[in-house]
Design a protein around this motif. Sequence first.
Motif, PDB file in Angstrom:
ATOM      1  N   UNK A  13       0.846  -1.189   0.000  1.00 48.43           N
ATOM      2  CA  UNK A  13       0.000   0.000   0.000  1.00 48.43           C
ATOM      3  C   UNK A  13       0.881   1.239   0.000  1.00 48.43           C
ATOM      4  N   UNK A  14       0.470   2.263  -0.722  1.00 45.00           N
ATOM      5  CA  UNK A  14       1.203   3.516  -0.725  1.00 45.00           C
ATOM      6  C   UNK A  14       0.282   4.692  -0.988  1.00 45.00           C
ATOM      7  N   UNK A  46      -1.500  -6.358   9.168  1.00 47.55           N
ATOM      8  CA  UNK A  46      -1.142  -5.067   8.579  1.00 47.55           C
ATOM      9  C   UNK A  46       0.166  -4.622   9.229  1.00 47.55           C
ATOM     10  N   UNK A  47       1.101  -4.173   8.411  1.00 46.61           N
ATOM     11  CA  UNK A  47       2.382  -3.682   8.919  1.00 46.61           C
ATOM     12  C   UNK A  47       2.221  -2.289   9.526  1.00 46.61           C
ATOM     13  N   UNK A  48       3.268  -1.832  10.154  1.00 48.64           N
ATOM     14  CA  UNK A  48       3.332  -0.422  10.540  1.00 48.64           C
ATOM     15  C   UNK A  48       3.565   0.387   9.267  1.00 48.64           C
ATOM     16  N   UNK A  62       6.135   9.419   0.493  1.00 50.62           N
ATOM     17  CA  UNK A  62       5.072   8.423   0.584  1.00 50.62           C
ATOM     18  C   UNK A  62       4.925   7.882   1.995  1.00 50.62           C
ATOM     19  N   UNK A  63       3.720   7.469   2.314  1.00 49.09           N
ATOM     20  CA  UNK A  63       3.452   6.563   3.423  1.00 49.09           C
ATOM     21  C   UNK A  63       3.260   5.205   2.760  1.00 49.09           C
ATOM     22  N   UNK A  64       3.952   4.188   3.262  1.00 50.33           N
ATOM     23  CA  UNK A  64       3.882   2.850   2.683  1.00 50.33           C
ATOM     24  C   UNK A  64       3.637   1.813   3.764  1.00 50.33           C
ATOM     25  N   UNK A  65       3.116   0.688   3.352  1.00 56.29           N
ATOM     26  CA  UNK A  65       2.905  -0.429   4.250  1.00 56.29           C
ATOM     27  C   UNK A  65       2.545  -1.668   3.463  1.00 56.29           C
ATOM     28  N   UNK A  66       2.193  -2.705   4.204  1.00 56.18           N
ATOM     29  CA  UNK A  66       1.816  -3.973   3.582  1.00 56.18           C
ATOM     30  C   UNK A  66       0.674  -4.586   4.372  1.00 56.18           C
ATOM     31  N   UNK A 134       9.604  -4.189   0.828  1.00 57.17           N
ATOM     32  CA  UNK A 134      10.172  -5.307   1.580  1.00 57.17           C
ATOM     33  C   UNK A 134      10.170  -5.088   3.090  1.00 57.17           C
ATOM     34  N   UNK A 135      10.481  -3.881   3.532  1.00 62.81           N
ATOM     35  CA  UNK A 135      10.536  -3.639   4.984  1.00 62.81           C
ATOM     36  C   UNK A 135       9.182  -3.878   5.647  1.00 62.81           C
ATOM     37  N   UNK A 136       8.083  -3.273   5.154  1.00 65.70           N
ATOM     38  CA  UNK A 136       6.786  -3.585   5.766  1.00 65.70           C
ATOM     39  C   UNK A 136       6.379  -5.050   5.570  1.00 65.70           C
TER      40      UNK A 136
END
Length: 164
Positions: A13-14, A46-48, A62-66, A134-136
């Motif tokens: 997600x972004x 849901x990731x941070x 951006x705000x990103x997550x997964x 990858x991080x999220x």
Amino acid sequence: MTEASTHRYLIALGSNRRLPGVGNPRAVLDAAVAALAEEGWQVEAVSRWIDSRPLGPSLRRYANGAALIAGDLDPPETLESLKAIEQAFGRERRGQRWRSRTLDLDIVLWSGGAWHSPELAIPHPAFRERDFVLRPAAQIAPHWHDPVTRLTVRQLWRRAERRA
């Protein structure tokens, strides 16, 4: 008649634009997760949210997550579901690539392995090089395997960190 099988998807997600009535990009991501659930997806994890530099011409961070989601839709139907959510959030798919956007939802991996069609490639073709994916993803799906490299998400993230 056979029961529909459940598929699991790792979604990136972004957002890097405010959405009137919703708020800043992090609020947009929160609302997008709620929209996934409203569309019938089971949101498993849901990731941070993290902040990242934009790719391409956009100047906004951006705000990103997964998110890990589950449902009975096959990949093409899942892509259509995600596009409909993006559109509901004001996403326009015309004009310059990588410009600012209210919401971007990408299928990164799915429980069925690889999928290739003219409209969709799973795994996502660029996810292995993107720390903001990858991080999220490593927070919520560290042991998921890339069907191409056979490496786990955590291993791919560590490799990306070493390159950075």
